[in-house]
Design an enzyme around this catalytic site. Structure first.
Site, PDB file in Angstrom:
ATOM      1  N   GLU A 249       0.636  -1.272  -0.558  1.00  0.00           N
ATOM      2  CA  GLU A 249       0.474  -0.292  -0.136  1.00  0.00           C
ATOM      3  C   GLU A 249       0.506   0.894   0.032  1.00  0.00           C
ATOM      4  O   GLU A 249       2.429   0.848   0.814  1.00  0.00           O
ATOM      5  CB  GLU A 249      -0.528  -0.255   1.151  1.00  0.00           C
ATOM      6  N   LYS A 251       2.216   4.457   1.819  1.00  0.00           N
ATOM      7  CA  LYS A 251       2.762   5.081   2.816  1.00  0.00           C
ATOM      8  C   LYS A 251       2.708   6.507   2.817  1.00  0.00           C
ATOM      9  O   LYS A 251       3.397   6.972   2.394  1.00  0.00           O
ATOM     10  CB  LYS A 251       4.261   4.258   2.877  1.00  0.00           C
ATOM     11  N   ARG A 256      -1.820   9.543  11.806  1.00  0.00           N
ATOM     12  CA  ARG A 256      -2.334   8.008  11.338  1.00  0.00           C
ATOM     13  C   ARG A 256      -3.710   8.531  12.887  1.00  0.00           C
ATOM     14  O   ARG A 256      -3.817   9.030  13.949  1.00  0.00           O
ATOM     15  CB  ARG A 256      -1.560   6.961  12.631  1.00  0.00           C
ATOM     16  N   ARG A 271      -2.714   7.925  17.437  1.00  0.00           N
ATOM     17  CA  ARG A 271      -2.017   6.974  17.918  1.00  0.00           C
ATOM     18  C   ARG A 271      -1.494   6.586  18.888  1.00  0.00           C
ATOM     19  O   ARG A 271      -1.404   5.361  19.366  1.00  0.00           O
ATOM     20  CB  ARG A 271      -0.613   6.816  16.624  1.00  0.00           C
ATOM     21  N   GLU A 301      -4.900   7.732   8.058  1.00  0.00           N
ATOM     22  CA  GLU A 301      -3.665   8.236   7.335  1.00  0.00           C
ATOM     23  C   GLU A 301      -4.364   9.308   7.147  1.00  0.00           C
ATOM     24  O   GLU A 301      -5.043   9.260   5.772  1.00  0.00           O
ATOM     25  CB  GLU A 301      -2.870   7.862   7.355  1.00  0.00           C
ATOM     26  N   PHE A 342      -7.156   2.443   6.124  1.00  0.00           N
ATOM     27  CA  PHE A 342      -6.444   1.527   5.649  1.00  0.00           C
ATOM     28  C   PHE A 342      -6.269   0.305   6.377  1.00  0.00           C
ATOM     29  O   PHE A 342      -5.874  -0.723   6.062  1.00  0.00           O
ATOM     30  CB  PHE A 342      -4.900   1.434   5.628  1.00  0.00           C
ATOM     31  N   ARG A 419       4.624  -4.771  17.432  1.00  0.00           N
ATOM     32  CA  ARG A 419       5.526  -4.458  16.397  1.00  0.00           C
ATOM     33  C   ARG A 419       6.511  -5.628  15.527  1.00  0.00           C
ATOM     34  O   ARG A 419       6.381  -6.435  16.314  1.00  0.00           O
ATOM     35  CB  ARG A 419       6.500  -3.517  16.884  1.00  0.00           C
ATOM     36  N   LYS A 425       7.800  -1.045   6.908  1.00  0.00           N
ATOM     37  CA  LYS A 425       7.370  -0.590   6.186  1.00  0.00           C
ATOM     38  C   LYS A 425       8.591  -0.623   5.432  1.00  0.00           C
ATOM     39  O   LYS A 425       9.552  -0.780   5.521  1.00  0.00           O
ATOM     40  CB  LYS A 425       7.150   0.446   7.222  1.00  0.00           C
TER      41      LYS A 425
HETATM   42  P1  ATP Z   1       6.067   3.405  13.998  1.00  0.00           P
HETATM   43  O1  ATP Z   1       4.523   3.613  13.613  1.00  0.00           O
HETATM   44  O2  ATP Z   1       6.562   2.140  13.177  1.00  0.00           O
HETATM   45  O3  ATP Z   1       6.363   3.787  15.105  1.00  0.00           O
HETATM   46  P2  ATP Z   1       6.680   6.012  12.967  1.00  0.00           P
HETATM   47  O4  ATP Z   1       6.021   6.451  13.556  1.00  0.00           O
HETATM   48  O5  ATP Z   1       8.673   6.485  12.607  1.00  0.00           O
HETATM   49  O6  ATP Z   1       7.225   4.278  13.495  1.00  0.00           O
HETATM   50  P3  ATP Z   1       7.021   5.586  10.313  1.00  0.00           P
HETATM   51  O7  ATP Z   1       7.610   4.412  10.861  1.00  0.00           O
HETATM   52  O8  ATP Z   1       7.347   6.180   9.387  1.00  0.00           O
HETATM   53  O9  ATP Z   1       6.217   5.664  11.391  1.00  0.00           O
HETATM   54  O10 ATP Z   1       5.412   3.927   9.756  1.00  0.00           O
HETATM   55  C1  ATP Z   1       4.114   3.728  10.321  1.00  0.00           C
HETATM   56  C2  ATP Z   1       3.060   4.933  10.287  1.00  0.00           C
HETATM   57  O11 ATP Z   1       2.961   4.515   9.506  1.00  0.00           O
HETATM   58  C3  ATP Z   1       2.016   4.039  10.693  1.00  0.00           C
HETATM   59  O12 ATP Z   1       1.526   4.149  12.282  1.00  0.00           O
HETATM   60  C4  ATP Z   1       1.159   4.764  10.128  1.00  0.00           C
HETATM   61  O13 ATP Z   1       0.729   6.371  10.461  1.00  0.00           O
HETATM   62  C5  ATP Z   1       1.961   5.277   8.247  1.00  0.00           C
HETATM   63  N1  ATP Z   1       0.874   4.353   7.685  1.00  0.00           N
HETATM   64  C6  ATP Z   1       0.703   5.570   5.708  1.00  0.00           C
HETATM   65  N2  ATP Z   1       0.384   4.643   5.069  1.00  0.00           N
HETATM   66  C7  ATP Z   1      -0.006   3.420   5.900  1.00  0.00           C
HETATM   67  C8  ATP Z   1      -0.623   2.514   5.490  1.00  0.00           C
HETATM   68  N3  ATP Z   1      -1.393   2.080   4.226  1.00  0.00           N
HETATM   69  N4  ATP Z   1      -0.727   1.335   6.536  1.00  0.00           N
HETATM   70  C9  ATP Z   1      -0.597   1.342   7.701  1.00  0.00           C
HETATM   71  N5  ATP Z   1      -0.055   3.047   8.429  1.00  0.00           N
HETATM   72  C10 ATP Z   1       0.167   3.598   7.210  1.00  0.00           C
END
Ligand code: ATP
Length: 585
Positions: A249, A251, A256, A271, A301, A342, A419, A425
């Protein structure tokens, strides 16, 4: 039950840093508590009155608690204030003030846990005119019946400084040990992840044992803990891990949101489980327009968009929408957003967390009629690394951060609060080499060990944010100092010492010593990276990260020609980071 028993438990917890010992101490205490009181005890242990998602928080101002301590202990306001300057912790101040307390009041009665909790609740709830006096009065009354140890913890909890070092995971360990067995730990944790409510889990366990927690399910209007992703750096690796095929998908780079829909009402949670409903009325309206379910929990998101071009904008644009109490309407026009959904976690009352991913996606499709403001995430089920790479390029071109790969296997359930590799990702690389030196301000320090005993072992360094007039931490600096520098630092920093973190400093780290932000040092680092523990330009690139300088080294140059506010700014560091970002194509 008496509050003293809880305070005794806290004393024992404070005396250890071993998670195992903490678990034993807590488990033993939990067994002794009345089931009807365990909820209160669990929240207080976390320094709270309610679960995280409840907006009502404890947080009495220092000057108010000091008044209450002075009044209830009879120690006098100036004595208490001086003690606070020295100790920097209202808990210690209370403890000392009450140790010296000459005589107990004639009518002092032991504090029960229930009365203590209910008084703290009344303090948290009182607002408006006269509430300050009422808060001080209620707190003084509690304190006047407290022992010095009870006073210590009451003063900490009411000022939001509980910090016993007991994580929710340790509480879960202890609950499993106390009321079930170590083997049942997963079931206990699952109940917490789907309810986000440690007190509820504790109460169910105490009252009904394991069967009780197994009966805890996802529920509308009670946010669940978000499922998180692991990271990998190539589509080949990802496909191999996923068994050859998976869903990819876009990102999206935004905020979130977890949306709870029930009979036409919509509530939004972040979140971190904070309620965001009032900050995104346009998203609420969008969901009301597009959702076709009586009840649902969906996740997506929220991304800033340019309404003229329909293109996504950088994440920073949506951050203007967070934390607003006023001007929400203007912000909607200035910073319009789109919600890309999502996941579907609950549909018409049915908990879907145990369903595989594609079934949840189908459920999502069946209840959303997308429009311009609420859409479903771009998705493709792929088995070829080349196709995945091409999709990644499309995502970047469309202003996204990369891709999220999601398992479509039978076991691809929604793992709340976890996690793992069910979601992976795949992002543009966030690293940036540093070519230039920066001038950073010393805001804190850590005690030296070994050869550096008696000196500062490392310094906590910050950039300056002129917009907010704040100093934001960016790294721990320990290299590049010779013996003469170390000795000089002791002397140079002595006049800047303050008992607690200076009010202009933003730090998520606890330093051993804090300083008024004044002394500027020239520093060279290897690269600028993202870090969740540093506060420099926090949230500008990623919602939960600030900028950090990796491998920093003092160049030997004290910038005594500069004041703290003339240091490198957070904005400059952000520009350096962005200019040097290596994009992995
Ligand atoms: P994490 O959430 O993994 O602790 P982070 O806040 O730095 O780390 P990222 O590592 O960039 O975030 O990636 C996870 C986040 O990506 C998710 O928490 C969500 O907010 C976002 N996201 C964007 N698109 C999607 C998608 N299609 N499916 C799930 N999450 C998505």
């Amino acid at each position: 039950m008496l509050f003293r028993e809880l305070a005794d438990t806290y004393e024992r917890l404070e005396a250890t840093s071993s998670r195992l010992e903490m678990t034993d101490i807590l488990a033993e205490a939990f067994r002794r508590f009345e089931p009807s009181e365990i909820r209160m005890a669990v929240y207080l242990t976390q320094g709270q009155l309610y679960p995280d998602f409840n907006p009502l928080k404890l947080g009495m101002a220092d000057k108010m608690i000091l008044k209450a301590i002075a009044f209830a202990s009879g120690a006098g306001e100036s004595f208490v204030q001086e003690l606070m300057l020295k100790e920097g912790d209202p808990g210690i101040v209370a403890q000392k003030a009450f140790q010296n307390k000459k005589q107990t009041t004639l009518f002092s009665e032991p504090l029960t846990l229930r009365r203590t909790y209910e008084t703290l609740e009344a303090i948290a709830r009182s607002e408006g005119g006269g509430s300050q006096d009422l808060k001080i009065k209620l707190m003084s009354k509690l304190l006047s019946n407290a022992s010095s140890s009870e006073a210590k913890f009451l003063s900490r909890v009411i000022t939001g400084r509980m910090r016993l070092g007991v994580s929710s995971m340790t509480v879960l360990d202890a609950l499993a040990v106390a009321f079930a067995s170590k083997e049942d730990r997963d079931a206990v944790e699952r109940a917490f992840n789907v309810s986000s409510d440690l007190g509820l889990v504790a109460e169910e366990l105490a009252l009904h044992g394991l069967e009780g927690v197994k009966g805890i399910h996802v529920k509308v209007n009670r946010p669940l803990r978000a499922m998180l992703a692991e990271r990998m750096s190539s589509p080949e690796e990802i496909l191999e891990k996923m068994g050859g095929t998976c869903a990819f998908e876009y990102k999206y780079d935004g905020v979130r949101l977890q949306a709870h829909i029930c009979n036409g009402e919509v509530r939004l949670f972040s979140r971190k489980l904070d309620e965001l409903t009032s900050q995104f009325p346009d998203v609420v309206a969008g969901l009301k327009r597009t959702m076709r379910a009586e009840s649902a929990i969906v996740e997506g998101e929220c991304v800033p968009v340019d309404t003229n071009t329909g293109e996504f904008l950088p994440f920073q644009e949506v951050s203007h929408r967070r934390g607003r109490k006023y001007g929400v309407e203007e912000a909607i026009e200035d910073y319009p957003v789109k919600l890309c959904l999502f996941d579907c976690i609950l549909k018409n009352g049915e908990d879907l967390t145990d369903r595989p991913f594609l079934q949840r996606r189908e459920a999502l499709m069946s209840i959303v009629e997308p429009d311009d403001s609420v859409t479903l995430s771009e998705i493709r089920v792929l088995s070829s690394a080349e196709e995945a790479q091409a999709f990644f390029q499309e995502a970047i071109k469309d202003g996204c951060e990369g891709l999220m790969a999601k398992s479509i296997a039978d076991g691809s359930v929604y793992r709340a609060g976890n996690r793992g590799f069910l979601w992976i990702k795949y992002k543009k690389e966030y690293r940036s080499e540093m070519n230039d030196t920066v001038d950073l301000v010393v805001v804190g320090a850590f005690a030296g060990r070994g050869k550096r005993k008696g000196f500062y072992g490392a310094l906590l360094m910050a950039t300056y944010d002129p917009d907010a007039d704040r100093f934001e931490t960016v790294s721990k600096l320990g290299s590049g100092f010779d013996d003469a520098n170390l000795a000089a630092l002791l002397e140079m920093l002595a006049p800047d010492r303050v008992p607690e973190k200076h009010h202009l400093v933003d730090s998520r780290m606890e330093a051993d010593f804090w300083f008024q932000p004044r002394l500027v040092l020239e520093v060279r680092g290897a690269e600028i990276t993202l870090s969740p523990i540093h506060t420099c330009s926090f949230g500008s690139v990623r919602p939960d990260s600030g900028l950090a300088i990796r491998f920093p080294r003092f160049t030997g140059r004290f910038r005594d020609d500069k004041e703290g506010r003339e240091a490198t700014t957070s904005q400059e560091l952000l520009a350096m980071y962005q200019a040097q970002l290596k994009r992995v194509e």
